[in-house]
Design a protein around this motif. Structure first.
Motif, PDB file in Angstrom:
ATOM      1  N   ILE A  94      -5.445   3.817  -8.812  1.00 15.97           N
ATOM      2  CA  ILE A  94      -4.264   4.271  -8.943  1.00 15.97           C
ATOM      3  C   ILE A  94      -4.282   2.254  -9.699  1.00 15.97           C
ATOM      4  O   ILE A  94      -3.933   1.227  -8.888  1.00 15.97           O
ATOM      5  CB  ILE A  94      -3.261   5.078  -7.881  1.00 15.97           C
ATOM      6  CG1 ILE A  94      -4.202   5.940  -7.451  1.00 15.97           C
ATOM      7  CG2 ILE A  94      -1.964   4.654  -8.034  1.00 15.97           C
ATOM      8  CD1 ILE A  94      -3.326   6.410  -8.367  1.00 15.97           C
ATOM      9  N   GLY A  95      -3.379   2.433 -10.943  1.00 20.63           N
ATOM     10  CA  GLY A  95      -3.079   1.373 -11.116  1.00 20.63           C
ATOM     11  C   GLY A  95      -1.455   0.857 -11.390  1.00 20.63           C
ATOM     12  O   GLY A  95      -0.705   1.569 -10.408  1.00 20.63           O
ATOM     13  N   ASP A  96      -0.647   0.570 -12.382  1.00 13.53           N
ATOM     14  CA  ASP A  96       1.148   0.411 -11.844  1.00 13.53           C
ATOM     15  C   ASP A  96       1.183   1.320 -12.953  1.00 13.53           C
ATOM     16  O   ASP A  96       0.834   2.336 -13.852  1.00 13.53           O
ATOM     17  CB  ASP A  96       1.440  -1.169 -12.688  1.00 13.53           C
ATOM     18  CG  ASP A  96       0.884  -1.280 -13.995  1.00 13.53           C
ATOM     19  OD1 ASP A  96       0.780  -0.417 -14.473  1.00 13.53           O
ATOM     20  OD2 ASP A  96       1.350  -2.685 -14.829  1.00 13.53           O
ATOM     21  N   THR A 128       0.971  -1.174  -0.153  1.00 18.40           N
ATOM     22  CA  THR A 128      -0.349  -0.100  -0.051  1.00 18.40           C
ATOM     23  C   THR A 128       1.373   1.410   0.050  1.00 18.40           C
ATOM     24  O   THR A 128       0.256   1.600  -0.133  1.00 18.40           O
ATOM     25  CB  THR A 128      -0.975  -0.049   1.544  1.00 18.40           C
ATOM     26  OG1 THR A 128      -0.204   0.121   2.437  1.00 18.40           O
ATOM     27  CG2 THR A 128      -2.006  -0.749   1.487  1.00 18.40           C
ATOM     28  N   ASP A 129       2.427   1.532   0.765  1.00 21.32           N
ATOM     29  CA  ASP A 129       3.048   2.338   0.363  1.00 21.32           C
ATOM     30  C   ASP A 129       3.795   2.836  -1.030  1.00 21.32           C
ATOM     31  O   ASP A 129       3.022   4.010  -0.998  1.00 21.32           O
ATOM     32  CB  ASP A 129       4.331   1.411   1.406  1.00 21.32           C
ATOM     33  CG  ASP A 129       3.829   1.823   2.781  1.00 21.32           C
ATOM     34  OD1 ASP A 129       2.521   2.491   3.325  1.00 21.32           O
ATOM     35  OD2 ASP A 129       4.798   1.158   3.856  1.00 21.32           O
ATOM     36  N   TRP A 130       3.767   1.549  -1.297  1.00 20.61           N
ATOM     37  CA  TRP A 130       3.531   1.935  -3.212  1.00 20.61           C
ATOM     38  C   TRP A 130       2.715   2.937  -3.727  1.00 20.61           C
ATOM     39  O   TRP A 130       2.336   3.429  -4.386  1.00 20.61           O
ATOM     40  CB  TRP A 130       4.239   0.586  -4.137  1.00 20.61           C
ATOM     41  CG  TRP A 130       4.700   1.318  -5.163  1.00 20.61           C
ATOM     42  CD1 TRP A 130       6.052   0.809  -6.085  1.00 20.61           C
ATOM     43  CD2 TRP A 130       3.465   0.269  -6.569  1.00 20.61           C
ATOM     44  NE1 TRP A 130       5.852   1.353  -6.976  1.00 20.61           N
ATOM     45  CE2 TRP A 130       4.626   0.645  -7.715  1.00 20.61           C
ATOM     46  CE3 TRP A 130       2.645   1.199  -6.774  1.00 20.61           C
ATOM     47  CZ2 TRP A 130       3.972   0.995  -8.980  1.00 20.61           C
ATOM     48  CZ3 TRP A 130       2.108   0.893  -7.840  1.00 20.61           C
ATOM     49  CH2 TRP A 130       2.888   1.573  -9.268  1.00 20.61           C
ATOM     50  N   PRO A 175      -7.346  16.200  -2.000  1.00 23.38           N
ATOM     51  CA  PRO A 175      -6.630  15.036  -2.111  1.00 23.38           C
ATOM     52  C   PRO A 175      -7.547  13.701  -1.856  1.00 23.38           C
ATOM     53  O   PRO A 175      -8.516  13.486  -1.865  1.00 23.38           O
ATOM     54  CB  PRO A 175      -6.294  15.846  -0.189  1.00 23.38           C
ATOM     55  CG  PRO A 175      -6.587  17.322  -0.754  1.00 23.38           C
ATOM     56  CD  PRO A 175      -7.813  17.517  -1.473  1.00 23.38           C
ATOM     57  N   SER A 176      -6.515  13.205  -1.694  1.00 24.21           N
ATOM     58  CA  SER A 176      -6.843  11.232  -1.536  1.00 24.21           C
ATOM     59  C   SER A 176      -6.419  10.614  -0.965  1.00 24.21           C
ATOM     60  O   SER A 176      -5.571  11.119  -0.794  1.00 24.21           O
ATOM     61  CB  SER A 176      -7.143  10.466  -3.010  1.00 24.21           C
ATOM     62  OG  SER A 176      -7.364   9.309  -2.905  1.00 24.21           O
ATOM     63  N   ARG A 205       0.147   7.256  -5.390  1.00 19.15           N
ATOM     64  CA  ARG A 205      -1.147   8.401  -5.914  1.00 19.15           C
ATOM     65  C   ARG A 205      -0.887   9.517  -5.911  1.00 19.15           C
ATOM     66  O   ARG A 205      -1.570  10.627  -6.752  1.00 19.15           O
ATOM     67  CB  ARG A 205      -2.191   8.064  -4.554  1.00 19.15           C
ATOM     68  CG  ARG A 205      -3.347   8.775  -4.397  1.00 19.15           C
ATOM     69  CD  ARG A 205      -3.949   8.174  -3.186  1.00 19.15           C
ATOM     70  NE  ARG A 205      -3.411   8.665  -1.538  1.00 19.15           N
ATOM     71  CZ  ARG A 205      -3.434   8.262  -0.389  1.00 19.15           C
ATOM     72  NH1 ARG A 205      -3.997   7.115  -0.418  1.00 19.15           N
ATOM     73  NH2 ARG A 205      -2.573   8.986   0.306  1.00 19.15           N
ATOM     74  N   GLU A 206      -0.086  10.284  -4.992  1.00 18.12           N
ATOM     75  CA  GLU A 206       0.654  11.359  -4.777  1.00 18.12           C
ATOM     76  C   GLU A 206       1.338  12.213  -6.108  1.00 18.12           C
ATOM     77  O   GLU A 206       0.933  12.713  -6.781  1.00 18.12           O
ATOM     78  CB  GLU A 206       0.986  11.501  -3.490  1.00 18.12           C
ATOM     79  CG  GLU A 206       0.554  11.350  -2.270  1.00 18.12           C
ATOM     80  CD  GLU A 206      -0.489  11.558  -2.229  1.00 18.12           C
ATOM     81  OE1 GLU A 206      -0.401  13.367  -2.537  1.00 18.12           O
ATOM     82  OE2 GLU A 206      -0.804  11.455  -1.767  1.00 18.12           O
TER      83      GLU A 206
END
Ligand code: PMP
Length: 356
Positions: free
Chosen positions: A335-337, A272-274, A295-296, A279-280
């Motif tokens: 958010i994908g790869d 999830t950190d990735w 902001p998400s 996302r940012e």
């Protein structure tokens, strides 16, 4: 003559899943881009051999493993065929007809109006703020003596906004203690809040028996295709959920996958950190291209494109990237790869140019 079904079913909108077609990049359903871990796939495969036997209807091992990971006792946990099944069951145990009200923000998760109508209950909706977030003060003000259940989707699907712990606690203080408040935390693992304001529903619920927390293995745990979600609640609510649970609806495969995933929790959560970093990056790039992006706190971003939403999503699909339009409100992009996100960003950069 047609066979007779409930006439009011015609007014219930059907759930429309994100579209898919071969070769397209699918950023429309908030799935994770990571496949199942080998240990989880192995646990599922082992259960296939036993498929002639019913699963454990009480999901004892799974429930105990979830309870242990959260630091609650097993009588505080129920599992379901996705957390969406638990959304429906929660309305079933609280509402029995039009005199019973279900309160939720709009726009929010599309299943809330559907499960409310299926129960023939009355929906009461409160608009989001100008920042696309829950207006919890207005929601507290909308509670009546007929309110039976409140859904608070935190982070909110589809806008990605989230309320902090202090804000949630203030809301709960304003709601009568007998009204069930469901904190739908399908995207909990993507929240990044300061420690002292982290809106962890399980912690909040420790002193509030009317709080029900919903979580799922579909998002951060990458098991959307397996169908497994859980509720954390007061034992009286868990016992009521047991009455309406469809027997054996949490399969052997789901139970084994859930247990194996919790044993690999650290590895899964590190993913999830990735996603959060990505996302940012996606949000900053979209803002750089001229978009307004709130902001998400989830694994998707929201583009409030208003009346242009459907045109934008159609053009994106034509460019090979499937995203999800929401009427005249906006477009949600999962958010994908890195490659998938770059494809979308390239489209988005030109889409705004074309428009202006
Ligand atoms: N709640 C929210 C807010 C969601 O976005 C979703 C999935 N889209 C669900 C619940 C249901 O998830 P599942 O049934 O896959 O556990």
């Amino acid at each position: 003559m047609n066979p007779r079904t409930r006439p009011d079913l015609e007014t219930i909108p059907s759930y429309v899943p994100g579209r898919n077609f071969p070769g397209a990049i699918k950023l429309a359903s908030n799935e994770t881009t990571f496949g199942p871990l080998p240990s989880v796939a192995k646990a599922i495969t082992a259960e296939i051999e036993l498929s002639n036997r019913y699963p454990d209807n009480r999901s004892v091992e799974l429930i105990e493993t979830i309870a242990e990971s959260l630091g609650v006792s097993a009588d505080h946990v129920a599992v379901g065929c996705g957390s969406v099944a638990l959304c429906q069951d929660l309305v079933s145990i609280t509402c029995a007809g039009p005199d019973d009200e279900v309160l939720y923000a709009w726009r929010s998760f599309e299943m809330y109006p559907i499960v409310t109508q299926i129960a023939a209950a009355t929906a009461v909706t409160v608009g989001l703020t100008a920042e696309h977030a829950h207006d919890l003060d207005a929601m507290a003000a909308a509670v009546t003596d007929r309110t039976r259940l409140i859904f608070v989707c935190n982070p909110n699907n589809p806008t990605g906004t989230a309320a902090g712990r202090a804000e949630i606690e203030r809301f709960l203080d304003a709601v009568p203690a007998h009204v069930i408040v469901v904190l739908d935390e399908a995207y909990f693992e993507y929240l990044r809040f300061p420690e002292n304001d982290h809106p962890d529903g399980v912690e909040i619920g420790r002193t509030r028996p009317n709080v029900v927390v919903l979580r799922t293995f579909s998002k951060a745990y990458g098991l959307a295709g397996v169908r497994l979600g859980y509720a954390v609640a007061d034992p009286t609510v868990i016992a009521a959920l047991g009455k309406v649970h469809v027997p054996f609806s949490v399969s052997r495969l789901s139970q084994a996958a859930g247990v194996a995933s919790l044993h690999a929790q650290a590895e899964l959560l590190s993913r999830t950190d990735w996603i959060v970093t990505e996302r940012e990056r996606v949000r900053a790039a979209l803002i750089g291209s001229g978009y307004d992006v709130p902001p998400s706190q989830a694994n998707f971003v929201w583009l409030p494109l208003g009346a242009d939403s459907v045109r934008f999503a159609t053009a994106s699909a034509e460019a090979g990237v499937l995203v999800r339009p929401y009427g005249v409100d906006g477009v949600r992009v999962t958010i994908g790869d890195r490659h998938e996100n770059d494809q979308f960003l390239a489209f988005a950069a030109t889409a705004l140019e074309t428009k202006t």
